[in-house]
Each structure stands twice: as C-alpha cells, then as structure tokens.
Design a protein around this motif. Structure first.
Motif, PDB file in Angstrom:
ATOM      1  N   LYS A 210      -3.664  -6.158  14.617  1.00 35.81           N
ATOM      2  CA  LYS A 210      -3.456  -7.261  13.667  1.00 35.81           C
ATOM      3  C   LYS A 210      -3.818  -6.840  12.240  1.00 35.81           C
ATOM      4  CE  LYS A 210      -6.087 -10.491  15.474  1.00 35.81           C
ATOM      5  NZ  LYS A 210      -6.810  -9.689  16.507  1.00 35.81           N
ATOM      6  N   THR A 211      -4.971  -6.181  12.110  1.00 29.36           N
ATOM      7  CA  THR A 211      -5.432  -5.777  10.773  1.00 29.36           C
ATOM      8  C   THR A 211      -4.507  -4.722  10.169  1.00 29.36           C
ATOM      9  OG1 THR A 211      -7.705  -6.241  11.438  1.00 29.36           O
ATOM     10  CG2 THR A 211      -7.406  -4.923   9.467  1.00 29.36           C
ATOM     11  N   VAL A 212      -3.956  -3.858  11.011  1.00 25.91           N
ATOM     12  CA  VAL A 212      -3.018  -2.829  10.511  1.00 25.91           C
ATOM     13  C   VAL A 212      -1.786  -3.489   9.892  1.00 25.91           C
ATOM     14  CG1 VAL A 212      -1.495  -0.934  11.185  1.00 25.91           C
ATOM     15  CG2 VAL A 212      -3.803  -1.065  12.116  1.00 25.91           C
ATOM     16  N   ILE A 213      -1.254  -4.539  10.556  1.00 18.89           N
ATOM     17  CA  ILE A 213      -0.110  -5.272  10.002  1.00 18.89           C
ATOM     18  C   ILE A 213      -0.489  -5.892   8.659  1.00 18.89           C
ATOM     19  CG2 ILE A 213       1.273  -7.390  10.287  1.00 18.89           C
ATOM     20  CD1 ILE A 213       2.444  -5.148  11.821  1.00 18.89           C
ATOM     21  N   LEU A 214      -1.672  -6.486   8.610  1.00 17.84           N
ATOM     22  CA  LEU A 214      -2.160  -7.108   7.380  1.00 17.84           C
ATOM     23  C   LEU A 214      -2.196  -6.087   6.241  1.00 17.84           C
ATOM     24  CD1 LEU A 214      -3.242 -10.103   7.180  1.00 17.84           C
ATOM     25  CD2 LEU A 214      -5.506  -9.118   7.019  1.00 17.84           C
ATOM     26  N   LYS A 215      -2.777  -4.923   6.524  1.00 18.95           N
ATOM     27  CA  LYS A 215      -2.892  -3.886   5.492  1.00 18.95           C
ATOM     28  C   LYS A 215      -1.530  -3.288   5.125  1.00 18.95           C
ATOM     29  CE  LYS A 215      -7.668  -2.460   6.367  1.00 18.95           C
ATOM     30  NZ  LYS A 215      -8.584  -1.335   6.655  1.00 18.95           N
ATOM     31  N   THR A 216      -0.632  -3.163   6.101  1.00 15.11           N
ATOM     32  CA  THR A 216       0.696  -2.619   5.826  1.00 15.11           C
ATOM     33  C   THR A 216       1.462  -3.506   4.847  1.00 15.11           C
ATOM     34  OG1 THR A 216       0.795  -1.580   8.008  1.00 15.11           O
ATOM     35  CG2 THR A 216       2.884  -1.912   6.860  1.00 15.11           C
ATOM     36  N   VAL A 217       1.410  -4.829   5.092  1.00 15.25           N
ATOM     37  CA  VAL A 217       2.070  -5.768   4.177  1.00 15.25           C
ATOM     38  C   VAL A 217       1.424  -5.693   2.799  1.00 15.25           C
ATOM     39  CG1 VAL A 217       2.510  -8.209   3.702  1.00 15.25           C
ATOM     40  CG2 VAL A 217       2.837  -7.312   6.015  1.00 15.25           C
ATOM     41  N   GLY A 218       0.079  -5.679   2.772  1.00 15.13           N
ATOM     42  CA  GLY A 218      -0.629  -5.594   1.487  1.00 15.13           C
ATOM     43  C   GLY A 218      -0.284  -4.325   0.735  1.00 15.13           C
ATOM     44  N   LEU A 219      -0.205  -3.195   1.450  1.00 12.38           N
ATOM     45  CA  LEU A 219       0.147  -1.920   0.822  1.00 12.38           C
ATOM     46  C   LEU A 219       1.538  -1.975   0.204  1.00 12.38           C
ATOM     47  CD1 LEU A 219      -1.166   0.784   3.332  1.00 12.38           C
ATOM     48  CD2 LEU A 219      -1.789   0.577   0.922  1.00 12.38           C
ATOM     49  N   CYS A 220       2.518  -2.518   0.948  1.00  9.79           N
ATOM     50  CA  CYS A 220       3.900  -2.573   0.444  1.00  9.79           C
ATOM     51  C   CYS A 220       3.989  -3.418  -0.823  1.00  9.79           C
ATOM     52  CB  CYS A 220       4.829  -3.129   1.526  1.00  9.79           C
ATOM     53  SG  CYS A 220       5.127  -1.975   2.890  1.00  9.79           S
ATOM     54  N   VAL A 221       3.288  -4.545  -0.850  1.00  8.53           N
ATOM     55  CA  VAL A 221       3.317  -5.416  -2.035  1.00  8.53           C
ATOM     56  C   VAL A 221       2.584  -4.749  -3.194  1.00  8.53           C
ATOM     57  CG1 VAL A 221       2.562  -7.632  -2.992  1.00  8.53           C
ATOM     58  CG2 VAL A 221       3.534  -7.520  -0.679  1.00  8.53           C
ATOM     59  N   TYR A 222       1.417  -4.176  -2.904  1.00  8.41           N
ATOM     60  CA  TYR A 222       0.610  -3.574  -3.972  1.00  8.41           C
ATOM     61  C   TYR A 222       1.295  -2.329  -4.542  1.00  8.41           C
ATOM     62  CZ  TYR A 222      -3.856  -4.236  -6.291  1.00  8.41           C
ATOM     63  OH  TYR A 222      -4.822  -4.558  -7.202  1.00  8.41           O
ATOM     64  N   LEU A 223       1.858  -1.478  -3.665  1.00  6.68           N
ATOM     65  CA  LEU A 223       2.584  -0.300  -4.138  1.00  6.68           C
ATOM     66  C   LEU A 223       3.759  -0.710  -5.014  1.00  6.68           C
ATOM     67  CD1 LEU A 223       2.627   1.952  -0.935  1.00  6.68           C
ATOM     68  CD2 LEU A 223       1.601   2.560  -3.129  1.00  6.68           C
ATOM     69  N   THR A 224       4.461  -1.753  -4.607  1.00  4.69           N
ATOM     70  CA  THR A 224       5.595  -2.255  -5.394  1.00  4.69           C
ATOM     71  C   THR A 224       5.152  -2.651  -6.790  1.00  4.69           C
ATOM     72  OG1 THR A 224       6.747  -3.049  -3.418  1.00  4.69           O
ATOM     73  CG2 THR A 224       7.374  -4.044  -5.529  1.00  4.69           C
ATOM     74  N   HIS A 225       4.042  -3.373  -6.879  1.00  6.26           N
ATOM     75  CA  HIS A 225       3.573  -3.874  -8.175  1.00  6.26           C
ATOM     76  C   HIS A 225       2.819  -2.825  -8.985  1.00  6.26           C
ATOM     77  CE1 HIS A 225       4.731  -7.660  -6.348  1.00  6.26           C
ATOM     78  NE2 HIS A 225       4.586  -8.256  -7.518  1.00  6.26           N
ATOM     79  N   LEU A 226       2.602  -1.651  -8.396  1.00  2.80           N
ATOM     80  CA  LEU A 226       2.087  -0.510  -9.178  1.00  2.80           C
ATOM     81  C   LEU A 226       3.232   0.393  -9.644  1.00  2.80           C
ATOM     82  CD1 LEU A 226      -1.067   0.550  -7.116  1.00  2.80           C
ATOM     83  CD2 LEU A 226      -1.037  -0.638  -9.315  1.00  2.80           C
ATOM     84  N   GLY A 227       4.440   0.126  -9.141  1.00  2.00           N
ATOM     85  CA  GLY A 227       5.599   0.909  -9.565  1.00  2.00           C
ATOM     86  C   GLY A 227       5.946   2.041  -8.621  1.00  2.00           C
ATOM     87  N   PHE A 228       5.658   1.884  -7.326  1.00  2.00           N
ATOM     88  CA  PHE A 228       6.012   2.895  -6.332  1.00  2.00           C
ATOM     89  C   PHE A 228       7.032   2.334  -5.355  1.00  2.00           C
ATOM     90  CE2 PHE A 228       1.809   4.318  -7.711  1.00  2.00           C
ATOM     91  CZ  PHE A 228       1.955   5.700  -7.764  1.00  2.00           C
ATOM     92  N   TYR A 229       7.641   3.237  -4.585  1.00  2.00           N
ATOM     93  CA  TYR A 229       8.448   2.814  -3.444  1.00  2.00           C
ATOM     94  C   TYR A 229       7.511   2.590  -2.251  1.00  2.00           C
ATOM     95  CZ  TYR A 229      12.780   3.854  -5.941  1.00  2.00           C
ATOM     96  OH  TYR A 229      13.825   3.844  -6.827  1.00  2.00           O
TER      97      TYR A 229
END
Length: 779
Positions: free
Chosen positions: A340-359
């Motif tokens: 469960k926590t891995v899914i949580l972090k995966t979603v957070g990573l995708c959003v945060y990477l996007t807003h830092l300017g990464f793919y």
C-alpha cells in the motif's frame, strides 16, 4: 525542493546518482536547488522545453557537445582587474566554442526539419556573438590550456633563443660525456636545481670546474654543472624569467579583454547553462527509462504501468492508477506488507517529479494534473523531544494539512489515524475524510479500519481499492486493484497453515455477521476481477498473435514480390539472349544467301523486326507493371489523376459537379470526371532510395583540417574522415594540424601507428605543409 517531502517520498534516493547524467556541475547545482513548480503556465513551458530537448537527444544522440565550465568567478575576477590564469582563459575559450558550435548545429537542424524549437530557441537567441573573442583566445591559448609559444612575437623569439641555447648546451654536455667516461659514475645528464648536471666520481669532482650542486646519499656521486655550461644555463635562466614576464603580460592583456566582454560572457553562460540543464534532465530521464507525461490543468492523475524506480526491475510490479477530486479519490485497505505504501509513494513521486520538471516512471500515455501543493504524511513520526506519540505526531501533521489545503492540493496519507483505539480511530478517520471531501482535495489514503470500506461503498467521492493477495501462495502479488476493498486473511491463512479446525470454527463464529457478508462480497468481486483479468490477458495474447501472423504474412508477401521480380528478371535476360542469338542466326543466313535470289532483303528485315518486337513486348510488360494504380474513391481537390485522352498526369485544382479544373504541365483545363482516373500516391521506397543514393555519391576531400581542436576532438574527426576515405577508395590523404607546441602532431602520430588501415605516414614536404601536416598512406 521541500526536503521533508522529498525524504518521505524517497525522491532523494531517486535523484541520488543524477550527477553522472549531468553535462556540467552547473546543471547539477541547478537540480540540487530545484523548486516545486506551483504555476500552471510555468509548468507547461518547462515541459515544452523538455519535449524539445528529449526529441533532439533521441534524433541526434551524442551529437551535441554540451560540456561547459562555470567561469562566473573568473569573469568577476577580471572585472576587479585580477589576472586570470591560463586554465581560466582555456575554460572561457572552450565555452565560447561550445556556444558557437551548438548554435550553428541547432540552426541547421531547425532549417533541415522546418521546426522552430521555440522553447529552446528563446535561450539560444540570447547568446551573444563572441566570435572575435573566440579568435583572440584561440590565438593565444593552445588545445591543452597553455599559452601558445607564438602568442606574441616577443614570446616566440624568447622561446627560439632558449631552444638554441639548450641545443648548444646539449652538444657541449655530449662532448664532455664522451671525453670523460672514466671520470663519471654514469654517462647521463640529469637535473639539479633546474640546471643540467653530470654524475661525477668523488675523486674527479673538481676536474670540470663549474658548480657542484649536490652529492648522492652514499657520497659516491657528485652532481656537477661543468663550467662550459654555467654561462649558457645562466643565459637560459635570464630568458626563462623574460618568458614568464611575457606570459604574465599576455595574461594581463587577455584579462582586460575578458573584462570588456564580461557582461556578454555572463549573459551567454546563463542562457546556455539553461539549455544544458534541460538536456541534463532529459539525459537522466532517458537513461532511467522515464517517459513523457500529459500535463493538464485539472486535478487528475491517470498513470499507466507506473512503478517505483527504487525497486529492482526483475521484482517491480507496474500498476495503473486513476485518481481525481471528482469521485475518484482512493482509499487503500488491506493488511500490512501488501504494498500500500509503495503505491502511495509511487503516485507522490510521479506528481512531484512532474512539478520539478522531470519525466516519470510510467508509460507515455499517462496524465498528471496540476497540483499547487502536495501534502504527505507517511511513516512513524513520534517525537521524544516534543513528547509526542505516533498518533499525536500524525494528527499534528494532519491539522497542518487541513489548515493549508484547497481544491488544487494532492494529499497522501499513510495509515490514517493509526496508533489509537480502533473504534475512535475509525470514526475520526471518516470525519476527516468528510472534511477533505468538503475542501474538494484529491486524496490517496491507506487504512486498516474495516468501517471505512463501507463508508467508501456509500460515498460518491471516495472509492475502495486494495493490493491483491495470493491466497494459495500466502503472499501479496503487489497488483493494485481499484474498486475492490482489501480484507484481512488472518483466519484463512491460519487454516491454510494448519491451525486446529475447532479454533478456526470458533473464530469464524465470533466474526460479526456484517463482516462475514462483506468478506463474501469481496471474495465474489475478487473472483470476478480475476476472471476479467484472465480474459483481458487472453485477448491481449490473441491480439499479439494476430499481429505476429499479420507481420509474417506481410513478410511473405514481400518475399513473394521479390521472388516474382527475380523470376521476371531471369526470364527477361534469357529471352533477350535467345532473341539476340536468333537475330545473329538470321544475319548469318542472310550473309550466306545474299548473292542468291532465294532470300530477299525485305524478308530478312521483316524477320529481324519480329524478333525486336518480341524483345519490346517484354519491356512493355515491365512498364505496365510499374504503371500508376488507380483508386475508385471520390476525387478531391489536390488529388493526382491520369487524363485518359492525353495519357498525362495532372493535379485537380477545383471541382464543380462533374467538371474538374486540372493543371497538366503548364496548362489549366476543364474536363469531365469520366475522362480521368484517380492515381494512388507514389510509394515512399523510391524516394528513400533516391535520397540515399544522392548522399552516398558525395565526394570527400583529400585533406582534413583539425587545427584548433584538442587531441580527443581531432582523433574523433580523423576517424570519421577515414571512414569516408575508405569508402571512396583513396590511397592517401593529408591531416593539417599546424605546428603549435607539437603535442597535437605527436598524439595524432601515436594514433596512426595503431590504426589497422594505415600503411605508413610522414610529415609534409616543403610544398605539402611541412611539419604542420602529416601525409597518410592507406593500405
């Protein structure tokens, strides 16, 4: 970056090795100081820049030389009238050359592709024209970062005088060595105190006059500078001081030039470092396998095959996640260790990477919406210092989130209201979820509380979700399932492990009735989902097999066409041979019977004519095979048509009922539709063939100029050039490298010695460039 959020999402670990993907320290420093982008227009612009850089890296890998140096400090020193070192001038020169080469190649690509690359162009257009500075610095600094021997006439003369004196000194020392072998411990010349000395036996140390500079630890050798050499070395010492003074003068003069160009240099460095920073980010994403995402202004997330990049590729499970604030906020339930926590972090990573300017680590068709803020509460944050329990710490964090969130926020909560009495934790969790719904925040939350499963079933804002568990293998599969709540498998797992049946029955009887019903419902839903997944896998495999069959059929059809063409060519050759043989036979008959009246000239001509007709029929069949194909579809403006009465190709300009206005050559005509036939577009293969042929027919010159390049760049240019030389079949060519300090010529010679295609090489003759050129003979 927000260091706390970064740590909670393990973003620091994802970006840990990013330095090795950066082209310079400048870009690495920029990445270390990245800020979360909370302006939508800025976010879109950053990803437009990314898209252009990623496309260029994909189309032209390893072509752009982006390594630059941070010369900010050096330029600021020059502005304060400090003298720059040779290396500082060298770094500035390398940057200026990089700006120039990149700009020219970039402009060439824009013209070639008819693509503006507007987001990158805005930086490139702001680069200053520094060609004069490049020529000036290149004249005084060599490819290894030292002042050139001919940087000034004075320096050139000083170095020439030093060489003459050293040659004279060498000759004197050689003569002394030859004449006094028995007085020496070893017949060599060495250095002491930067002076040339010989190694003399103790009993002869005074035989040479001059100066004794040192003696060995054993006392068996004295280092003597012969008197004949003392004066020469003194003169060399004077010239060396003059040399240093002249180099210092040149450096002062160059530092003044840098001072005059300081504003242009700083401006160009900033703009080009932005370009290099964008390329560094995309190089990292490309090497890591991250993909471009769609950016939208709404608060939605649609991840396809998303994964956590910190999990090994062989073990990672990729999942789809759909999340928004319009009825798709998700609550993940189920036991621990399910992912469960891995899914949580995966979603957070995708959003945060996007807003830092990464793919992101997901498929390219994924979508990430715009979120002004991301709030994260993950992990045990109890504080001994502040005397806070796990529950108190989490609640303090949640209160802070409530006070700062809005409809453009993403909230990631792990184990909501854990660490307290389950009955109170459940109702408090439901109350908090109601409040976040009221704020219209996008939620992804994990929890153990079974009451929340029923809450989600009845909610139009939240959906149940869970991590799949393989009951047969007694371990999680880490597959994320939306729409299905998780359930505890404690009783079933205990039975599977062999717990006494009476205990299992009693535990089952004590289980609340509504819990039993929920578990039956979940089991049935889980079974349906597995059946759906099985059918989906079957369909995907079937589609894959169909695609493979289609590909095989296409290959077979192509092979058939090639075979048919080869058969036709063989038949054509055989028939032509046969016709030519018959023609010769008839000519021979004609010569034999020429004088007799039994075979007339016109009869022979008629037979020969029929033979030629046979050959022409074969050619005609080939031409008909290559005729344009006609379509039965409706003719439209812009289509190509065959005008039957003229047997000519034309283009449709206008259509009026059954009448067409066409352009045939230079003429415009009105003609009926029935008098033309629509032609299919020409095959692309021919076009590609022609362009390839035209490229291969280009000739290469018989010399290559590598003046101004460093050794690595020069060798690379020579390697590329030699490939062309081999293709053209040249026996010899010339490398023009100039005189300089001789380092480049020496390194090129070392490379040529090891090249398997080189027979021999030599320096140029009087009319071939002399020592500034190398003539290469190919095998």
């Amino acid at each position: 970056m927000n260091k706390i959020t970064q740590k909670k999402l393990n973003l620091d670990l994802v970006l840990k090795d990013i330095e090795k993907y950066c082209y310079s320290e400048l870009s690495y420093d920029k990445i270390q100081n990245l800020k979360y982008i909370n302006n939508y227009d800025k976010l879109v612009e950053v990803h437009k820049e990314n898209e252009e850089a990623y496309e260029l890296l994909r189309k032209y890998p390893n072509e752009f030389r982006l390594k630059i140096y941070d010369y900010n400090t050096s330029v600021k020193k020059a502005k304060k009238d400090s003298v720059l070192s040779e290396k500082e001038l060298f770094y500035i020169l390398r940057n200026v050359i990089t700006y120039d080469r990149f700009s020219k190649r970039f402009d060439s690509i824009k013209i070639q592709e008819n693509n503006s690359y507007s987001s990158l162009t805005k930086y490139i257009e702001k680069l200053d024209n520094l060609e004069d500075l490049e020529r000036y610095l290149d004249r005084i600094v060599d490819e290894d970062g030292y002042i050139r021997p001919d940087a000034s006439l004075e320096l050139k003369n000083i170095k020439a005088d030093i060489i003459k004196l050293r040659n004279k000194s060498d000759q004197i020392l050689k003569n002394i060595l030859r004449a006094n072998v028995k007085k020496l411990t070893e017949a060599i010349v060495t250095k002491r105190n930067d002076r040339d000395v010989i190694l003399v036996k103790p009993e002869h140390k005074n035989d040479f006059g001059g100066i004794i500079h040192d003696e060995s630890a054993s006392g068996n050798t004295f280092y003597v500078e012969p008197k004949e050499n003392v004066e020469i070395n003194n003169e060399i010492g004077v010239l060396k001081r003059r040399e240093k003074e002249e180099i210092l003068r040149i450096l002062k003069e160059a530092s003044e030039v840098i001072k005059e160009k300081s504003n242009e240099l700083l401006n160009s460095l900033w703009n080009f470092s932005q370009v290099e920073f964008i390329f560094s980010k995309m190089n990292f994403c490309s090497q890591k396998g991250f993909n471009k995402q769609n950016i939208v202004a709404t608060q939605e997330i649609k991840l396809k095959k998303a994964y956590n990049p910190l999990i090994e590729k062989e073990l990672v499970v990729k999942n789809d996640v759909i999340l928004d604030n319009k009825g798709n906020s998700l609550i993940i339930t189920g036991p621990n260790t399910g992912g469960k926590t891995v899914i949580l972090k995966t979603v957070g990573l995708c959003v945060y990477l996007t807003h830092l300017g990464f793919y992101i680590p997901a498929l390219e068709e994924s979508t990430v919406g715009f979120f002004e803020k991301v709030f994260v509460d993950i992990g045990d944050e109890q504080s001994i210092e502040n005397n806070l329990s796990t529950f108190s710490s989490h609640m303090t964090n949640i209160i802070n989130i409530l006070n700062n969130t809005n409809e453009k926020s993403l909230i990631l909560l792990d184990e909501l209201c854990s660490g307290t009495d389950p009955s109170e934790g459940a109702v408090l969790s439901i109350a908090l979820l109601d409040k976040f719904k009221e704020l219209n925040a996008t939620m992804l939350c994990t929890t153990h509380y079974p009451e929340i499963k029923n809450y989600c079933f009845e909610s139009e804002y939240y959906k149940n979700s869970s991590m799949e568990f393989d009951f047969e293998k007694l371990k999680p599969t880490y597959r994320f399932i939306i729409g299905l709540p998780g359930k505890s498998n404690a009783i079933n797992i205990s039975a599977k492990l062999g717990l006494d049946d009476t205990i299992i029955e009693e535990a089952s009887a004590l289980l609340e009735e509504n819990t039993k019903e929920n578990n039956l419902f979940i089991d049935k839903l889980s079974e349906n989902i597995r059946e759906y997944d099985y059918k989906l896998d079957y369909l995907n495999k079937t589609i894959t097999e169909i695609d493979e069959v289609k590909e095989q059929l296409d290959n077979n059809l192509q092979k058939y066409e090639e075979y048919k063409e080869s058969l036709y060519n063989e038949l054509s050759i055989e028939l032509n041979k046969e016709i030519d043989a018959k023609k010769e036979e008839m000519l021979e008959i004609y010569r034999q019977f020429k004088d007799s009246s039994s075979l007339k000239q016109h009869e022979v001509n008629e037979i020969l004519h029929k033979m030629d007709e046979g050959k022409n029929n074969i050619k005609l069949a080939r031409q008909l095979q290559n005729q344009p194909k006609f379509k039965n579809s409706e003719i439209q403006v812009g289509d190509d048509v065959l005008v039957l009465s003229y047997n000519q190709r034309a283009t449709v300009l206008e259509i009026s009922g059954n009448t067409l206005q066409i352009k045939m050559g230079a003429m415009k005509l009105n003609i009926k539709k029935k008098e033309v036939r629509k032609i299919e577009s020409e095959p692309e293969v021919a076009t590609r063939y022609i362009s390839t042929s035209s490229v291969s027919s280009k000739k290469v010159g018989i010399d290559i100029n590598v003046i101004g390049l460093n050794t690595e760049e020069a060798i690379r240019e020579i390697e590329n050039y030699m490939d062309k030389v081999i293709l053209q079949g040249y026996d010899t060519f010339t490398i023009i490298h100039g005189l300089g300090s001789g380092i480049l010529r020496k390194n090129i010679a070392e490379y040529l010695k090891t090249n398997k295609y080189v027979e021999s090489f030599r320096s140029g003759g009087q009319n071939e460039g002399g020592m500034g050129a190398t003539i290469v003979e190919m095998k």
